[in-house]
Design a protein around this motif. Structure first.
Motif, PDB file in Angstrom:
ATOM      1  N   LYS A  89      39.758  45.328  43.368  1.00 25.81           N
ATOM      2  CA  LYS A  89      40.854  44.694  44.061  1.00 25.81           C
ATOM      3  C   LYS A  89      41.293  43.521  43.210  1.00 25.81           C
ATOM      4  CE  LYS A  89      40.196  44.591  48.606  1.00 25.81           C
ATOM      5  NZ  LYS A  89      39.785  44.099  49.922  1.00 25.81           N
ATOM      6  N   SER A  90      42.567  43.222  43.247  1.00 30.08           N
ATOM      7  CA  SER A  90      43.053  42.095  42.482  1.00 30.08           C
ATOM      8  C   SER A  90      43.871  41.219  43.413  1.00 30.08           C
ATOM      9  CB  SER A  90      43.904  42.607  41.329  1.00 30.08           C
ATOM     10  OG  SER A  90      43.732  41.753  40.238  1.00 30.08           O
ATOM     11  N   ILE A  91      43.615  39.931  43.333  1.00 29.35           N
ATOM     12  CA  ILE A  91      44.265  39.030  44.271  1.00 29.35           C
ATOM     13  C   ILE A  91      45.031  37.976  43.490  1.00 29.35           C
ATOM     14  CG2 ILE A  91      43.874  37.303  46.066  1.00 29.35           C
ATOM     15  CD1 ILE A  91      41.286  38.807  46.728  1.00 29.35           C
ATOM     16  N   LYS A  92      46.220  37.681  43.957  1.00 29.97           N
ATOM     17  CA  LYS A  92      46.977  36.541  43.426  1.00 29.97           C
ATOM     18  C   LYS A  92      46.736  35.386  44.383  1.00 29.97           C
ATOM     19  CE  LYS A  92      49.703  36.815  39.750  1.00 29.97           C
ATOM     20  NZ  LYS A  92      49.016  36.128  38.668  1.00 29.97           N
ATOM     21  N   PRO A  93      46.144  34.303  43.921  1.00 31.10           N
ATOM     22  CA  PRO A  93      45.924  33.206  44.850  1.00 31.10           C
ATOM     23  C   PRO A  93      47.261  32.670  45.364  1.00 31.10           C
ATOM     24  CG  PRO A  93      44.912  32.770  42.723  1.00 31.10           C
ATOM     25  CD  PRO A  93      45.672  34.025  42.573  1.00 31.10           C
ATOM     26  N   PRO A  94      47.256  32.162  46.588  1.00 30.55           N
ATOM     27  CA  PRO A  94      48.509  31.696  47.170  1.00 30.55           C
ATOM     28  C   PRO A  94      49.086  30.471  46.457  1.00 30.55           C
ATOM     29  CG  PRO A  94      46.663  31.205  48.609  1.00 30.55           C
ATOM     30  CD  PRO A  94      46.149  32.069  47.527  1.00 30.55           C
ATOM     31  N   LYS A 137      43.163  39.701  52.438  1.00 25.72           N
ATOM     32  CA  LYS A 137      44.030  39.059  51.458  1.00 25.72           C
ATOM     33  C   LYS A 137      44.917  38.023  52.114  1.00 25.72           C
ATOM     34  CE  LYS A 137      44.438  42.628  47.983  1.00 25.72           C
ATOM     35  NZ  LYS A 137      45.402  43.276  47.100  1.00 25.72           N
ATOM     36  N   LYS A 138      44.328  37.167  52.868  1.00 24.43           N
ATOM     37  CA  LYS A 138      45.177  36.139  53.449  1.00 24.43           C
ATOM     38  C   LYS A 138      44.404  34.834  53.579  1.00 24.43           C
ATOM     39  CE  LYS A 138      44.261  36.774  58.331  1.00 24.43           C
ATOM     40  NZ  LYS A 138      44.650  37.383  59.586  1.00 24.43           N
ATOM     41  N   THR A 139      45.178  33.772  53.683  1.00 22.44           N
ATOM     42  CA  THR A 139      44.600  32.450  53.831  1.00 22.44           C
ATOM     43  C   THR A 139      44.137  32.291  55.267  1.00 22.44           C
ATOM     44  OG1 THR A 139      46.087  31.620  52.173  1.00 22.44           O
ATOM     45  CG2 THR A 139      45.093  29.999  53.625  1.00 22.44           C
ATOM     46  N   VAL A 140      42.871  31.947  55.444  1.00 28.79           N
ATOM     47  CA  VAL A 140      42.351  31.753  56.787  1.00 28.79           C
ATOM     48  C   VAL A 140      42.588  30.309  57.219  1.00 28.79           C
ATOM     49  CG1 VAL A 140      40.320  31.881  58.240  1.00 28.79           C
ATOM     50  CG2 VAL A 140      40.613  33.502  56.368  1.00 28.79           C
TER      51      VAL A 140
END
Lengths: 294, 1211
Positions: free
Chosen positions: B454-459, B489-492
């Motif tokens: 998985k690849s995530i782009k930080p917010p 994939k979300k900001t908690v």
């Protein structure tokens, strides 16, 4: 693309369903879904409602629906409300007409297994085309049949094509709890990971963690996890049942917990089993009665 | 390009000279603008400025030990300063041009200077004289330095040469004269060839030529015979010398403008150089290759200096000075439960066990990780896979995933490593880790085979990532920390905290400390801020105490903070350490050499504060009583928090005590201290506080002390104390205070006195008025006569009814009532000893009605209850058959099954794997369990075992919620946790031997002590039933179980006898039986104190029934067991008495000398040699006629039936 894959749009509803976040499933906003996924999301919502005890409402709502998916759900609802024979006949019809349908396979498998036709259930489920839920059902059925070896094979096969999936992880830990040894710890890690993350911490995952801890002999930790589970859902039958087990292991009195479970779920396997065993004891003891002289 | 770790930067004009203080965090900077600055680089503050030079100051140096420094400038002057008195002590003049460098000698009182006048000079700063001038360079001498150990000097000059000078002659000349033989003197005179000026003090030893332009700087190596020089030819040259010659070794090429200065790294094989090309360069001493370089945008570098002790350097440039480190000194480490994993200076992975307090051997060598000069940055540990993730800043960030070997066998090179590039890498789950790459701002989630799942782009832009709880990451952005759910994939959650560098989770995972340079922010696991604090000194590390107290270290302190933000200092530090774990009084840490250390701290203060916050008064009390918690800070803390009454407990100083007592309204203490101090001001304040509380007795005392008569009078009036009021009136009379007298008489309603008073002061009109108003006509008349007037001569207004003196309705003065409720805190009560729960008292034993034994025997009992197994009895009444025939049983219980169909459940396996009845019960195979019991112990009556059967059965099955819609998966709980072989698995059996000995048995013993025998019988029988269905782990435990069975049997028998006796006690026809039973009660083998009870009882029964002889006999046995105390006293009397009347009134069937057993059914003796039957389980004895009936003791087995013996051990 597989709608349940890590990038798929049904992932969250799928995971929520299998982590036991049933209300999340029901509240899931499925308006933005691709048309082919709408029905799948709907099936999850109906199943979640059935699991939450709204089987009769679901039955009523689905009156007259004849798409194979909804017909299967309808049969499941009917089965849950107690109309087992009608439901079994219904699902048999649906299966014969559309045995390739994933939803039909899953629900058919569930009903067949509940009916005691486990081998038929496995046969039906084995026709799946990369459906993890079918895999997890096969695993569970195999474990019920005490065929840990076959369950393990099933998990390992699934791991090859869906290693990261929640269901595979769960199924693997179910098997792990039967195999024991180091697998206990690994199963524990899976449940703990789910139970301790805020987004996936639910009563079922916490109970899973507690069960793994009981098997690991960590009774105090298990108690904490069960308390957390009961805090989330005070009437969670499995949490109560395991709490009873834990009390016995710790040498504590458990009569309150027993009566609580009796009130919440009188037909829980723990209770029925105990009743049977109590009778068995009396019968067995009676054989020696003749030898008792004061 | 590598970034350096800049620790301090100053802004100023061009910095030409720098010197580190050897001990303090100070740096001297001499500037082109003629100023010398003294900075504290740790705090970042300018301590002082010294401005006496005229023009640029190029050289500066601290003295090693004295509070001195020296400077040299373009005014040709060398100045010696005291930084204590902050002034120039004296000036050394002599140079004829700019002074370039000045240095102190490391031990002699010498200063070495180099100057544009082409000379190098040595000065004695004690007698302030020039002692040597070295000539030879034929251009500016740019730099001259002493050798750190030998009598050598090295100098650099724009004449392109480097010279090494021998100054041993100078040292000899200036050291104390020693007697020398003539030959020695001759030899010395001849050996020293004079230079061309006949100067033998300092001679040129070597001239090193090789630079193509002028040489700006030169330095000796601290230990090796090496020299490094930097020149305008842009080269840094390395030279080596021997006793006789010196030669050029190599050149470090890289600077693209003049190289200004250079030096050897004090501890590592590195050379550092700076240049006008605005770079600092680091070179490998052995390979002469560049290791690192650092470039400033605009500032040319002029000078570099190294701290002599610690890993710090300073470089001066066009706009100031910077202090920096070459490498991070924070060792890479991580803590998991009781283990610390860390990487030491040799780049070896080691672990440290906090339980054993032992460091492991090296487990892995990471020599090949990254660059030789760059230590690993961070470590993450995965307990599930026993793997580590190591990151290094080399090559723009790399990570390696390595499995730790099972045991640490030495620094082996890892074999199966997986690597990749990334700034930081942390495990986020059992089988996943996250890799963050700063340059691309991506987070990759990878599995253990190192492939990205998985690849995530930080917010937002992120600096670093940390574990954020299972399945989550904490992203440290420049101005915020974000809790990010990887799966969704979300900001908690997001919290605005800037510059967070480290995250430290508490041991329970509920809280985390976010550390930035100067702030500690405590957050919950869902990233809600709990508290925050600011430190002026850099925060280095933190670790959590088990009670959720955060301990953190700064550069020079260990401090603590509670969750609510209350903080304080625990201790100071000599050297910076990184805290890793706090356990009780021990703080485990790593020092900068990456060696584990244990620091002992005094946690009293924060424990106390924690107890205060949690209102745990017991603990506070405990702390106050056991430790000396004193100090102003704790008092002011308590006061601030509104706990004056607690603060009161710590204070001795009466003044403070008084203040605190007033604050918390503790009048007793206030009075006590006020008496001690006896100052009017205090009494005034005490008086008003007491008045507020309604404690008029204290008010009275205060007023008395203050001699406030008026107030006193009024107080007495209010409280209705007429007696004292009268006395006040008398006192007023004494004092001749008419106003007061008047007042008192008013209060008292004493008209006569008032009139008398008015008369005395010649206020006859008023006296008359008063008398008139009260209708005292005689008095009126007397006044008139005295004043010589008649009634009609005066006109008086109408008077109303006379004012009656108020009457006290309630005699308030007798006691303080009503008092304002001053709540006495729990704490105070505890201090006064009013809280009983705090003192551990044994609950009073239930009074015994029939057996009366006194305190002493109770004590004995409670003492011996502890060690139960003390009595070892060799009676072999019960044996465990080792050779039970199993084959035939297996035939009974094996279920044939078809291999293709459903498998065997684990429960069935248990039954197959074990010959133990309990395991069969767990398996649910009750039939076979009963068969086993029947065979092993002749069990026939199973009903009493039902509870135990169901208990075992219940304990062995868990219910795992699996697929929605299906019933839970039933799993089987094992006691063989390690086993996976289906032939070895066995079930868990609840309430094991340990539980029985520590809980059940103790409870049962207590019933004997408390004389609730019927309950005791039940409890002991339950122990027998539990043990009948149990398993043990070893042969020793088998023995132990046997002993417990025996003990329980004896007690049941004893209790049955006594209960039987009590049932017939009142029947006069059964006196004989009564006596007999009381005698038999003494027979079973009980614990000594319990036997003593039986003996005392038997003695008393015998005595009251006039069986004096028997009574005496029991008495002697009592005495034999214990010959002191009240019991013994009674026994002694009875014995004497019994021996005097040596006869028994009633003959009973009991002979204490005969060997006999007691039949558990008939409760009559079975004499040795007579036939008897036994219970096959508990071994109790019966007369033959009871054969075949159910054992009276265990209620299970058939007496005298054949049995193979109970099995408790599987193998």
């Amino acid at each position: 693309m597989d709608p349940f894959s890590s990038e798929g749009e049904l992932l969250s509803i799928h995971n929520a369903f299998h982590q036991g976040q049933l209300t999340t499933v029901i509240e899931h906003n499925s308006s933005a879904l691709a048309p082919e996924n709408v029905i799948k999301a709907q099936v999850y919502k109906y199943r979640a409602r059935i699991a939450l005890g709204e089987a009769e409402e679901v039955s009523a709502e689905l009156e007259g629906e004849d798409s194979p998916e909804l017909a299967a759900v309808k049969a499941l609802a009917a089965y849950t409300t107690g109309n087992t024979s009608i439901a079994a006949a219904d699902i048999a019809k649906v299966i014969s007409s559309s045995s390739k349908n994933g939803t039909v396979q899953v629900i058919g498998g569930i009903i067949l297994h509940l009916e005691g036709k486990s081998d038929d259930a496995v046969a039906l489920l084995s026709e799946h085309q990369g459906n993890l839920e079918a895999v997890s059902l096969i695993v569970q059925i195999r474990l019920c049949q005490n065929r840990t070896d076959l369950a393990l094979k099933e998990v390992q096969a699934a791991k090859r094509w869906a290693q990261d999936s929640l269901l595979v992880n769960l199924a693997e830990s179910w098997v792990g709890l039967r195999v024991g040894g180091e697998k206990y710890q690994q199963a524990y890690y899976v449940f703990e990971e789910l139970a301790q993350a805020p987004s996936t911490s639910t009563a079922p995952t916490l109970v899973g963690q507690a069960v793994a801890e009981i098997h690991l002999g960590r009774l105090e930790e298990a108690e904490v996890a069960l308390q957390q589970a009961l805090a989330k859902d005070p009437k969670h039958a499995q949490a109560l049942a395991n709490a009873i087990v834990l009390s016995v292991l710790a040498g504590k009195d458990n009569s309150d917990q027993l009566s609580l479970l009796r009130n919440t779920m009188p037909d829980h396997p723990l209770l029925t089993d105990l009743e049977q065993k109590s009778e068995l004891f009396d019968r067995a003891a009676a054989k020696y009665a003749a030898k008792i002289t004061a | 390009m590598q970034t350096m770790l800049t620790k301090f930067e100053s802004k100023s004009s061009r910095a030409k000279g720098i010197a580190f203080h050897p001990k303090r965090p100070w740096i001297l900077v001499s500037l082109h603008s003629s100023t010398i600055q003294l900075w504290d680089y740790r705090m970042g503050t300018l301590i002082d400025r010294f401005e006496e030079h005229d023009g640029p100051v190029r050289g500066v140096d601290f003295h090693r030990t004295q509070p001195l420094f020296v400077s040299g400038g373009d005014d040709y002057k060398i100045k010696v300063w005291s930084y204590q008195t902050r002034r120039c002590l004296f000036t050394l003049s002599g140079h004829l041009d700019y002074v370039r460098t000045v240095f102190f000698h490391h031990e002699l009182p010498w200063i070495l200077s180099s100057s544009d006048d082409q000379t190098i000079r040595i000065w004695n700063w004690q007698n302030r004289s020039l002692i040597c001038t070295m000539t030879g360079h034929n251009h500016y001498a740019m730099c001259a330095q002493f050798h750190p150990k030998e009598d050598l000097i090295v100098s650099a000059s724009l004449d392109q040469s480097v010279r090494v000078w021998d100054i041993s002659g100078l040292r000899k000349k200036h050291s104390a004269p020693t007697s020398m033989t003539f030959e020695d003197q001759m030899a010395r005179a001849n050996s020293q060839q004079a230079d061309m000026f006949g100067n033998t003090d300092a001679v040129v030893k070597f001239v090193l030529e090789g630079h193509d332009r002028g040489v700006n700087w030169v330095s000796f190596h601290p230990t090796l015979p090496l020299i490094v020089s930097a020149g305008d030819d842009r080269n840094v040259k390395l030279w080596r010398m021997s006793e006789t010659k010196a030669w050029e070794v190599d050149t470090c090429r890289g600077h693209f403008a003049n190289a200004s200065a250079c030096l050897f790294h004090p501890h590592q094989d590195l050379i550092l150089s700076v240049g006008e090309d605005k770079t600092i360069r680091v070179w490998d001493l052995n390979k002469r290759t560049p290791v690192q370089s650092f470039k400033r945008e605009n500032d040319r570098f002029w000078v570099i200096a190294a701290h002599p002790e610690i890993n710090l350097f300073a470089a001066g440039h066009d706009n100031g000075v910077m202090v920096f480190k070459l490498e991070r000194e924070r060792p890479a480490y991580t803590v998991h439960q009781n283990n610390l994993f860390f990487i030491n200076k040799e780049k070896h992975v080691r672990s440290y066990d906090f339980v054993k307090n032992a460091e492991s051997l090296s487990m892995l060598s990471l020599k090949k990780l990254g660059n030789a000069w760059i230590p690993p940055r961070a470590l993450s540990y995965n307990p599930a896979e026993r793997a580590i993730l190591v990151t290094s800043t080399a090559d723009n960030g790399i990570y390696e995933l390595i499995n730790l070997p099972k045991d640490s066998s030495g620094a082996v090179e890892p074999t199966d490593t997986k690597r990749g590039s990334g700034t930081s890498a942390v495990f986020v789950a059992r089988n996943r880790f996250a890799v963050f790459t700063s340059a691309t701002q991506t987070i990759d989630i990878k599995d253990l085979s190192n492939s990205t799942t998985k690849s995530i782009k930080p917010p937002t832009t992120v600096n670093d990532i940390y574990f954020g709880g299972t399945g989550c990451l904490l992203l440290c952005a420049p101005a915020a920390v974000i809790l990010y759910d990887i799966q969704q994939k979300k900001t908690v959650a997001e919290l605005a905290v800037s510059g967070v560098k480290y995250v430290v989770w508490s041991n329970d995972g509920l809280h985390a400390a976010l550390l930035s340079k100067h702030n500690v922010t405590i957050v919950t696991k869902s990233l809600e801020q709990v508290s925050t604090l600011h430190e002026t000194i850099r925060i280095k590390s933190a670790a959590w105490d088990d009670s959720s107290v955060l301990l953190y270290s700064t550069l020079n302190h260990i401090k603590y903070t509670l969750l609510n933000g209350d903080n304080g200092i625990i201790r100071t530090l000599d050297q910076t350490v990184y805290l890793v774990r706090v356990k009780g009084k021990s703080v485990y840490c790593l020092d900068r050499q990456a060696k584990p250390q244990t620091i002992t701290i005094d946690p009293t203060e924060y424990r106390f504060k924690l107890a205060l916050v949690k209102k745990n008064y017991e603990e506070m009390l405990q702390i106050i009583k056991t430790s000396n918690l004193v100090g102003q800070s704790i008092i002011s803390y308590l006061q601030k928090k509104g706990y004056s009454e607690i603060a009161l407990q710590f204070v001795q100083d009466p003044q403070t005590r008084f203040e605190l007592a007033l604050e918390c309204g503790n009048l007793d203490v206030a009075v006590e201290t006020a008496k001690e101090l006896d100052r009017p001001k205090l009494w005034t304040r005490l008086g008003s506080e007491a008045l507020k509380q309604g404690n008029h007795q204290v008010v009275e005392m205060a007023y008395q002390k203050l001699r406030s008569f008026d107030k006193l009078s009024f107080l007495y009036l209010l409280t209705g104390d007429t007696q004292k009021l009268t006395r006040m009136a008398k006192i007023a009379e004494h004092r001749n205070d008419y106003t007061s007298r008047f007042q008192n008489s008013l209060f008292l309603g004493d008209v006569e006195n008032r009139i008398q008073l008015l008369k005395e002061i010649d206020l006859y009109p008023l006296a008359y008025m008063t008398a008139k108003a009260h209708g005292l006509t005689d008095e009126c008349q007397a006044i008139l006569e005295a004043s010589g007037l008649t009634e009609d001569q005066i006109h008086i207004p109408e008077t109303g009814a006379p004012l009656p003196a108020p009457k006290a309705i309630v005699p308030t003065h007798e006691s303080n009532w009503p008092l304002r409720a001053t709540s006495q805190s729990f704490f105070e009560k505890a201090l006064l000893g009013q809280v009983e729960a705090l003192t551990i008292e044994e609950p009073a034993p239930i009074a015994s009605n029939q057996l009366d034994f006194d305190e002493e025997s109770k004590e004995e009992m409670s003492r011996s209850n502890g060690n139960l197994m003390a009595d070892d009895e060799d009676e072999a009444g019960w044996d465990i058959g080792e050779d039970i025939v199993l084959e035939e049983q297996e035939g009974l219980i094996t279920v044939d099954h078809d291999d293709t169909a459903a498998g065997t459940s684990e429960a069935e396996l248990w039954a197959r794997n074990s010959p133990i009845a309990a395991d069969h019960v767990a398996a649910g195979s009750f039939d076979s369990a009963m068969q086993l019991l029947s065979r092993q112990v002749g069990a026939v009556n199973f009903e009493p075992l039902k509870f135990r059967f169901m208990e075992i059965y219940q304990a062995t099955r868990t219910y795992l919620p699996a697929s929605v819609g299906l019933p839970p998966l039933v799993n089987y709980v094992r006691r063989t946790l390690e086993a996976t072989d289906s032939r070895k698995v066995l079930p868990i059996i609840p309430r094991d031997l340990e539980y029985i000995t520590t809980k059940d048995l103790q409870a049962a013993f207590a019933t004997m002590k408390n004389n609730v025998l019927d309950e005791g019988v039940v409890l002991f029988r339950r122990i027998l039933h539990t043990l009948l269905l149990s398993t043990v782990k070893s042969k020793n435990e088998v023995e132990e179980a046997k002993k417990i069975i025996q003990t329980a049997t004896e007690y049941i028998l004893a209790m049955t006898i006594e209960l039987e006796r009590r049932s017939i006690e009142k029947d006069p026809a059964q006196v004989k039986r009564n006596l007999e039973l009381s005698a038999y009660f003494t027979k079973p083998q009980m614990e000594l104190p319990h036997r003593q009870i039986a003996l005392m009882a038997a003695m008393k029964v015998a005595y009251t029934k006039k069986n004096f002889l028997s009574a005496a006999e029991f008495a002697s046995r009592v005495l034999a067991n214990n010959s002191s105390g009240k019991n013994a006293e009674t026994a002694r009397k009875i014995k004497v008495n019994g021996e005097r009347n040596a006869h028994d009134a009633i003959e009973i069937e009991y002979d204490s000398f005969a060997e006999f057993e007691i039949c558990a059914a008939s409760l009559t003796p079975i004499y040795a040699g007579s036939p008897l039957e036994q219970c096959p389980f508990d071994g109790s004895k019966y007369k033959p006629e009871y054969k075949g009936s159910v054992c009276r003791i265990c209620n299970i087995s058939s007496i005298g039936s054949p049995a193979s013996g109970l099995r408790l051990l599987a193998q």
